[in-house]
Design an enzyme around this catalytic site. Structure first.
Site, PDB file in Angstrom:
ATOM      1  N   SER A 170       0.835  -1.200   0.000  1.00 56.76           N
ATOM      2  CA  SER A 170       0.000   0.000   0.000  1.00 56.76           C
ATOM      3  C   SER A 170       0.875   1.258   0.000  1.00 56.76           C
ATOM      4  O   SER A 170       1.691   1.431  -0.890  1.00 56.76           O
ATOM      5  CB  SER A 170      -0.957  -0.049   1.197  1.00 56.76           C
ATOM      6  OG  SER A 170      -1.906   0.976   1.142  1.00 56.76           O
ATOM      7  N   ASP A 235     -10.045  -4.460  -4.792  1.00 57.92           N
ATOM      8  CA  ASP A 235      -9.464  -3.499  -3.852  1.00 57.92           C
ATOM      9  C   ASP A 235     -10.319  -2.232  -3.836  1.00 57.92           C
ATOM     10  O   ASP A 235     -10.499  -1.580  -4.860  1.00 57.92           O
ATOM     11  CB  ASP A 235      -8.029  -3.174  -4.277  1.00 57.92           C
ATOM     12  CG  ASP A 235      -7.242  -2.452  -3.198  1.00 57.92           C
ATOM     13  OD1 ASP A 235      -7.820  -1.592  -2.510  1.00 57.92           O
ATOM     14  OD2 ASP A 235      -6.038  -2.742  -3.052  1.00 57.92           O
ATOM     15  N   HIS A 264      -8.436  -4.743  -0.159  1.00 51.38           N
ATOM     16  CA  HIS A 264      -7.166  -4.073   0.141  1.00 51.38           C
ATOM     17  C   HIS A 264      -6.420  -4.723   1.304  1.00 51.38           C
ATOM     18  O   HIS A 264      -5.193  -4.706   1.334  1.00 51.38           O
ATOM     19  CB  HIS A 264      -7.426  -2.601   0.459  1.00 51.38           C
ATOM     20  CG  HIS A 264      -6.175  -1.769   0.512  1.00 51.38           C
ATOM     21  ND1 HIS A 264      -5.400  -1.523  -0.605  1.00 51.38           N
ATOM     22  CD2 HIS A 264      -5.553  -1.136   1.555  1.00 51.38           C
ATOM     23  CE1 HIS A 264      -4.364  -0.767  -0.265  1.00 51.38           C
ATOM     24  NE2 HIS A 264      -4.436  -0.517   1.038  1.00 51.38           N
TER      25      HIS A 264
END
Length: 289
Positions: A170, A235, A264
């Protein structure tokens, strides 16, 4: 123009040039620290003390495998570092840049589990303003933080660059891509990467604006190491299209892992996640080198 409305274009050129939608979506979210580092009388050695919110899942034996210390960045911040010895015969060490709303305490159990399953040691650090690291989180600090982490990994443990795998997840893909674009290592793993800040807030954006934050899409073509991209197709935070775009621009990208139905924060729960990592680290890298 690039699919943006007039009001959005006005927002893009506001002063300062940081659109509120970008700020809202990309704001750093350091949690309340879930650990402390307690120094000995000399001030040179530290022990790790986890709070309940760290949700430690193992025993004291595993905790004894974790070494912690502080190092200083070129921007003057002192960042917390963690070396997790998961395997005595590990060839590779993952330099792991974690996600946004966690710190080293919360990640420590995951590191133990991941490293032991893929036979790698793991070195991680908290960004400036996260955990017990000093300073404030910022894009520039992210880059100096990972530089300091790599320097500490090399000098303190004598690990050569070809035995280092940069792993970013991320927001952690931002410093990972930046470092990998400037420094060759054994390999790079980008887990749920983002292309840039403006592209995240305005999906139809086709170019990099001068004030864009985290422009990873422009840096990945400079990465000379093998790259594995991992992304969930559902996601909800960083759209799957970002992972696809990053993959398509990596010169040495290997077969990516697109996890069907994953969001995610749950890619690691799918069986193919560990299998793909093990295949990449212990089979493909031997072939590539």
């Amino acid at each position: 123009m690039n699919g943006l409305s007039f009001s959005e274009l006005c927002c893009l050129f506001c002063c300062p040039p940081c659109p509120s939608r970008i700020a809202a979506k990309l704001a750093f979210l350091p949690p309340e620290p879930t650990y402390t580092l307690v120094s000995d009388q000399t001030g040179s050695r530290y022990s790790l003390h986890l709070t309940e919110r760290a949700e430690w899942q193992y025993t004291q034996k595993e905790l004894d495998c974790i070494e912690v210390f502080m190092t200083r960045t070129t921007r003057g911040n002192r960042i917390s570092c963690m070396f997790v010895r998961c395997s005595p015969n590990a060839r590779f060490t993952l330099l792991f840049s974690h996600g946004n709303a966690v710190d080293l305490g919360q990640m420590s159990s995951f590191y133990i589990g991941l490293g032991s399953r893929i036979n790698c040691n793991i070195f991680s650090y908290d960004y400036s303003g996260y955990g017990t690291s000093s300073g404030k989180p910022s894009e520039k600090n992210l880059y100096s933080d990972i530089d300091a982490a790599l320097q500490a990994l090399r000098t303190r443990y004598g690990i050569s660059p070809q035995n280092v795998i940069l792993y970013g997840q991320s927001i952690g893909t931002v410093p990972t891509v930046d470092l990998a674009s400037r420094f060759e290592v054994g390999a790079v793993i980008l887990h749920s990467p983002l292309t840039s800040g403006v592209r995240l807030a305005f999906p139809d954006t086709k170019r990099t604006w001068f004030f864009d934050a985290f422009p990873s899409i422009d840096k990945v073509p400079k990465i000379s190491s093998p790259v594995l991209v991992i992304h969930g197709t559902d996601d909800e935070v960083i759209d799957f299209s970002h992972g696809l775009a990053i993959y398509e621009r990596c010169p040495r990208a290997v077969e990516p892992l697109w996890v069907e139905g994953a969001g995610h924060n749950d890619v690691e729960l799918y069986g193919q996640y560990l299998e793909r990592l093990k295949q990449f680290i212990h089979t493909e890298l031997d072939y590539l080198y």
